[in-house]
Design a protein around this motif. Structure first.
Motif, short mmCIF file in Angstrom:
data_model
loop_
_atom_site.label_atom_id
_atom_site.label_comp_id
_atom_site.label_asym_id
_atom_site.label_seq_id
_atom_site.Cartn_x
_atom_site.Cartn_y
_atom_site.Cartn_z
N HIS A 1 34.74 -8.08 8.68
CA HIS A 1 34.56 -8.50 10.07
C HIS A 1 33.16 -9.05 10.29
O HIS A 1 32.27 -8.89 9.45
N THR A 2 32.97 -9.72 11.40
CA THR A 2 31.65 -10.13 11.87
C THR A 2 31.36 -9.40 13.17
O THR A 2 32.27 -8.93 13.86
N VAL A 3 30.08 -9.31 13.51
CA VAL A 3 29.66 -8.62 14.73
C VAL A 3 28.97 -9.62 15.64
O VAL A 3 27.96 -10.22 15.26
N LEU A 4 29.54 -9.84 16.83
CA LEU A 4 28.93 -10.74 17.80
C LEU A 4 27.96 -9.94 18.65
O LEU A 4 28.36 -9.16 19.51
N LEU A 5 26.70 -10.12 18.36
CA LEU A 5 25.65 -9.37 19.07
C LEU A 5 25.37 -9.94 20.44
O LEU A 5 24.96 -9.23 21.35
N GLY A 6 25.57 -11.26 20.60
CA GLY A 6 25.17 -11.93 21.84
C GLY A 6 23.69 -12.27 21.75
O GLY A 6 23.21 -12.76 20.73
N SER A 7 22.94 -11.99 22.80
CA SER A 7 21.50 -12.22 22.78
C SER A 7 20.82 -11.02 22.13
O SER A 7 21.45 -9.99 21.85
N LEU A 8 19.51 -11.12 21.94
CA LEU A 8 18.76 -10.02 21.36
C LEU A 8 18.28 -9.03 22.42
O LEU A 8 17.60 -8.05 22.08
N ASP A 9 18.61 -9.27 23.67
CA ASP A 9 18.25 -8.33 24.73
C ASP A 9 18.93 -6.99 24.47
O ASP A 9 20.12 -6.92 24.18
N GLU A 10 18.14 -5.93 24.55
CA GLU A 10 18.66 -4.56 24.37
C GLU A 10 19.41 -4.40 23.03
O GLU A 10 20.41 -3.70 22.95
#
Length: 267
Positions: A218-227
């Motif tokens: 799988h891959t992990v969608l982190l989004g932005s680096l905020d928090e």
């Protein structure tokens, strides 16, 4: 009686001073006679990092003096040699000293790459733990986490640039993405679990950052680096509590973009 003791003490003092003067003159004379018989080179972490070789060190020293072997050890300027070797891009600390038997000892600590960057233009380089940019080596590839994708640096990629210098005059809103990625990479590198799990980070844009793990398809969608620390902690709990029961092959994507929840897409 006191007078005799005073005379005896004075004589001992004179003899001691005379001995020291003779000994020092002998040492000084011997030092002038001792010639450089060899160069001992010690490079730390040479098995893990091979950016600097003994041949590189010898070539750099030869630019200072074509042949040190056979010349009086006393006239060798160790400070200048240290400065010359310190200009090597991968050198973190250099110590040069002379030994009593005529050897010149060189000890070099190498910089340790922490992450490899491949930017939007295809330019590639390492960043060490202090934020120093290191060029790639034709002799050695460091097996560190890779961050690639749509990355634009606010500087020209050159040696001796420090990523951290670009963060000094920036606030959270104006901080360049590369500085945020460096901070993220430091956190991953300092955590035993994540340094073993995350092999690559792909940047689509600053709000869409994807993690590629070593374990699981799988891959992990982190989004932005905020928090991001909170997001990673949430993911770690999911790894430990949910995936062992549901199976590591069940999902193709784990989405951490949403607050207080994890959205998974099945394969």
């Amino acid at each position: 009686m006191n007078f005799k003791r005073a005379i005896l003490g004075f004589v001992k003092w004179v003899l001691t001073i005379t001995y020291l003067v003779i000994a020092l003159s002998f040492v000084s004379k011997r030092e002038h006679q001792v010639t450089c018989s060899g160069i001992n080179i010690e490079i730390s972490d040479s098995l893990q990092n091979a950016f600097i070789t003994k041949a590189d060190v010898l070539r750099t020293i030869e630019r200072y003096h074509s042949n040190l072997i056979g010349i009086p050890i006393k006239i060798i300027n160790t400070l200048k040699i240290e400065q010359s070797l310190g200009e090597m891009q991968a050198a973190s600390k250099v110590t040069v000293y002379k030994t009593s038997n005529g050897k010149l000892s060189v000890i070099i600590e190498q910089r340790k790459p922490m992450v490899r960057i491949i930017n939007r233009k295809g330019e590639s380089y390492y960043i060490d733990q202090e934020g120093q940019i290191l060029p790639l080596s034709s002799k050695f590839t460091s097996h560190v986490m890779i961050i690639n994708g749509n990355i634009d640096e606010p500087y020209k990629i050159e040696p001796y640039i420090k990523i951290t210098d670009w963060a000094k005059d920036s606030n959270k809103e104006t901080l360049p993405l590369i500085c945020k990625l460096f901070d993220f990479a430091k956190h991953i590198n300092s955590d035993k679990f994540w340094s073993a799990q995350i092999s690559q980070v792909y940047v689509d844009d600053s709000n869409n950052i994807e993690l590629i793990p070593r374990v699981g398809p799988h891959t992990v969608l982190l989004g932005s680096l905020d928090e991001y620390k909170e997001k990673l902690e949430k993911l770690k709990l999911f790894y430990k509590n949910a995936l062992p029961e549901e199976g590591w092959n069940k999902y193709k994507q784990i989405n951490l973009k949403y607050r207080n929840q994890i959205v998974c897409t099945k394969r």
